[in-house]
Design a protein around this motif. Structure first.
Motif, mmCIF file in Angstrom:
data_model
loop_
_atom_site.group_PDB
_atom_site.id
_atom_site.type_symbol
_atom_site.label_atom_id
_atom_site.label_comp_id
_atom_site.label_asym_id
_atom_site.label_seq_id
_atom_site.Cartn_x
_atom_site.Cartn_y
_atom_site.Cartn_z
ATOM 1 N N TRP A 195 -78.739 -30.777 14.978
ATOM 2 C CA TRP A 195 -77.639 -30.440 15.879
ATOM 3 C C TRP A 195 -78.229 -30.009 17.214
ATOM 4 C CZ3 TRP A 195 -72.933 -31.058 17.263
ATOM 5 C CH2 TRP A 195 -72.257 -30.092 18.027
ATOM 6 N N GLU A 196 -77.683 -30.577 18.289
ATOM 7 C CA GLU A 196 -78.155 -30.247 19.634
ATOM 8 C C GLU A 196 -76.951 -29.692 20.392
ATOM 9 O OE1 GLU A 196 -78.938 -29.629 23.128
ATOM 10 O OE2 GLU A 196 -77.971 -31.593 23.214
ATOM 11 N N LEU A 202 -74.880 -34.763 17.438
ATOM 12 C CA LEU A 202 -75.409 -34.623 16.089
ATOM 13 C C LEU A 202 -76.295 -35.826 15.800
ATOM 14 C CD1 LEU A 202 -75.197 -33.070 13.281
ATOM 15 C CD2 LEU A 202 -73.578 -34.879 12.668
ATOM 16 N N LEU A 203 -77.549 -35.566 15.461
ATOM 17 C CA LEU A 203 -78.447 -36.638 15.036
ATOM 18 C C LEU A 203 -78.324 -36.729 13.515
ATOM 19 C CD1 LEU A 203 -79.680 -35.311 17.773
ATOM 20 C CD2 LEU A 203 -81.579 -36.843 17.276
ATOM 21 N N PRO A 242 -69.146 -32.663 17.123
ATOM 22 C CA PRO A 242 -69.972 -33.362 18.121
ATOM 23 C C PRO A 242 -69.124 -34.241 19.024
ATOM 24 C CG PRO A 242 -70.196 -34.395 15.961
ATOM 25 C CD PRO A 242 -69.358 -33.165 15.759
ATOM 26 N N GLY A 243 -69.543 -34.314 20.281
ATOM 27 C CA GLY A 243 -68.921 -35.277 21.177
ATOM 28 C C GLY A 243 -69.376 -36.688 20.856
ATOM 29 N N GLU A 244 -70.581 -36.797 20.270
ATOM 30 C CA GLU A 244 -71.097 -38.102 19.875
ATOM 31 C C GLU A 244 -72.065 -37.907 18.711
ATOM 32 O OE1 GLU A 244 -73.163 -40.307 22.974
ATOM 33 O OE2 GLU A 244 -72.324 -42.186 22.210
ATOM 34 N N VAL A 245 -72.052 -38.874 17.798
ATOM 35 C CA VAL A 245 -72.989 -38.852 16.683
ATOM 36 C C VAL A 245 -74.069 -39.887 16.951
ATOM 37 C CG1 VAL A 245 -73.279 -39.071 14.187
ATOM 38 C CG2 VAL A 245 -71.121 -38.192 15.122
ATOM 39 N N LEU A 246 -75.326 -39.476 16.792
ATOM 40 C CA LEU A 246 -76.468 -40.359 17.028
ATOM 41 C C LEU A 246 -77.130 -40.660 15.683
ATOM 42 C CD1 LEU A 246 -78.077 -38.450 20.080
ATOM 43 C CD2 LEU A 246 -76.105 -40.002 20.066
ATOM 44 N N LEU A 254 -68.191 -41.820 17.836
ATOM 45 C CA LEU A 254 -67.574 -40.610 18.373
ATOM 46 C C LEU A 254 -66.988 -39.694 17.301
ATOM 47 C CD1 LEU A 254 -65.772 -42.184 21.474
ATOM 48 C CD2 LEU A 254 -68.033 -41.080 21.357
ATOM 49 N N ASP A 255 -66.284 -40.283 16.340
ATOM 50 C CA ASP A 255 -65.464 -39.442 15.472
ATOM 51 C C ASP A 255 -66.168 -39.143 14.151
ATOM 52 O OD1 ASP A 255 -63.520 -38.129 14.033
ATOM 53 O OD2 ASP A 255 -61.890 -39.346 14.863
ATOM 54 N N LEU A 256 -66.897 -38.044 14.124
ATOM 55 C CA LEU A 256 -67.601 -37.649 12.898
ATOM 56 C C LEU A 256 -66.629 -37.440 11.744
ATOM 57 C CD1 LEU A 256 -70.116 -36.576 11.324
ATOM 58 C CD2 LEU A 256 -69.523 -34.307 12.213
#
Ligand code: ZN
Ligand code: ZN
Length: 347
Positions: A195-196, A202-203, A242-246, A254-256
Motif C-alpha cells: 500500500w502506498e 495498491l500494488l 485505492p484510486g488505482e490498483v497496480l 480502478l475499482d478494487l
C-alpha cells in the motif's frame, strides 16, 4: 490460468511513469500467455527500489535494464527488491539484480521458508507431491509426469535467500515513500501486497488481477487451507480505498471492491460446482477436477496446468472441509464425503 499460447506478436505495454517517481516496467515472460510481469520502480534520492523482478532470463534482464534506463537509472542503481511472492516470474531475477547492484531482497518469511525445498533441493518435495497425487486419485500412468511438472521452471529462478523479511504491516525501507506490506496468503503462503498512501495506490501482485482469477492450489507447501487463506486475504483489503490498483499482470484498474466481489462470487460458484460433483458420486479430487469448468476441455489441460487444476479442486475440497461441509476419508485415493452437518450448511 496460463495456457502457454503467448506468441509474442502483441507488443508489450510501454514503460510508463505512473506518478511522480513511480514507474511501471513490463518484463517479458516468453512462451507464457501472461506475456509479461509488471515491475514497479520507486525513485528515491538514494537510488531506485523495485517491486518484483521477473524471470531469470537474459531477455527479462535486458528488458528491465532498458526500462530502468527510460526512468534514468541503471541496474546498479537498484537498492532494494521487494518481492510479492516466490513464483519464478516475480522472484526469479532478484538474485541477479542483487549481484549487479548490492540491492537487498525482501520477502515474507512464509515464502522465504519455501525456497530451499522448492528450488534448491526438491527431492523431498517431489516425494510429497507424489503422495498427494496418489491421495487425490490421479491415474497411475500420469503420476510421474504430473509430479515433476513444475521442474522445468526451476531454471528460471536464481534460488537466493532474501536479506530482509517483511511481516504483515511492516514498512520496508524505501526512503521518501511510506510503503507498507500487507500479508495476503492464498496464491502463495507469503504473498504480499503493498500500500502506498501518498498516491493511494495498491500494488496487488498476483493476489488481485483485473481479469483472471489467480491459481489457488492445495499442495505440500500451501498450508492446510490455502483457499480459506485467500478468501480471508480478499477481506483484508476491504479497508483500502485505492484510486488505482497496480497488479503484476494484465493491466491497471480502478475499482478494487468490485473486483473483490467478483473473486468472491467466482469461488462461491466453484464451491457449488464441487458440492454438486460430490453429490453425484465424484468423490475423489481427480474426479471433482474433471467435473469443474475450465477455460478448455479437461483432455486439453496438460502438464503443470493439469496439476494446477487438480490443486484448485483440492483447495476447494479442503476449504469445504474447514467449513464443516465435507470430510476426507483418507486413502489412496481419498474420498470426500458430506458430513452430518452438511445438509444444514449447503441446503
Ligand atoms: Zn504467482
Ligand atoms: Zn505472476
Amino acid at each position: 490460468m496460463t495456457d502457454g499460447s503467448g506468441d509474442g506478436r502483441d507488443p508489450l505495454p510501454p514503460v510508463e511513469r505512473l506518478r511522480p517517481g513511480l514507474w511501471t516496467i513490463p518484463v517479458p515472460l516468453p512462451n507464457n500467455s501472461l506475456r509479461y510481469v509488471f515491475v514497479y520502480a520507486f525513485e528515491t534520492d538514494r537510488g531506485v527500489y523495485l517491486v518484483d523482478a521477473g524471470w531469470n532470463t537474459d531477455e527479462a534482464y535486458a528488458a528491465l535494464e532498458a526500462g530502468l534506463r527510460v526512468a534514468g537509472y541503471e541496474v546498479g542503481d537498484v537498492r532494494g527488491v521487494l518481492v510479492t511472492h516466490i513464483h519464478p516470474d516475480h522472484y526469479g531475477l532478484a538474485g541477479r539484480i542483487r549481484e549487479a547492484s548490492g540491492a537487498w531482497i525482501a520477502l515474507h518469511p512464509a515464502d522465504a521458508n519455501l525456497i530451499r525445498d522448492r528450488y534448491a533441493e526438491p527431492t523431498d518435495l517431489l516425494a510429497l507431491v507424489g503422495t498427494m497425487l496418489r491421495r487425490a486419485g490421479a491415474p497411475a500412468e500420469e503420476i510421474a509426469t504430473l509430479r515433476s511438472a513444475a521442474m522445468p521452471v526451476r531454471r528460471l529462478v536464481d534460488a537466493v535467500l532474501p536479506d530482509v523479511l517483511l511481516e504483515d504491516g511492516q514498512r520496508p525501507e524505501v526512503p521518501g515513500w511510506e510503503l507498507s506490506a500487507i500479508w495476503t496468503p492464498g496464491h502463495s503462503p507469503g504473498h504480499l501486497c503493498f500500500w502506498e498512501p501518498a498516491n493511494e495506490v495498491l500494488l496487488s501482485g498476483d493476489h488481485v488481477l483485473p481479469r483472471i482469477t489467480p491459481n489457488v492450489s492445495f499442495h505440500p507447501q500451501a498450508g492446510s487451507d490455502p483457499l480459506g487463506d485467500f478468501l480471508r486475504s480478499l477481506d483484508k483489503l476491504a479497508p483500502y480505498q485505492p484510486g488505482e490498483v497496480l497488479p503484476a499482470h494484465e493491466h491497471r484498474f480502478l475499482d478494487l471492491h468490485q473486483r473483490l466481489d467478483e473473486l468472491r462470487a467466482h469461488h462461491a460458484e466453484r464451491f457449488r460446482e464441487v458440492l454438486a460433483a460430490v453429490r453425484d458420486g465424484d468423490t475423489t479430487a481427480w474426479a471433482v477436477a474433471r467435473r469443474m469448468s475450465w477455460s478448455r476441455p479437461w483432455d486439453r489441460i496438460e502438464g503443470f496446468m493439469r496439476r494446477a487444476a487438480l490443486g484448485e479442486a483440492l483447495a476447494h475440497l479442503r476449504a469445504l472441509e474447514q467449513r464443516g461441509a465435507l470430510r476426507e476419508v483418507v486413502g489412496e485415493p481419498s474420498h470426500w464425503l458430506f458430513t452430518e452437518r452438511a445438509a444444514d450448511l449447503t441446503g
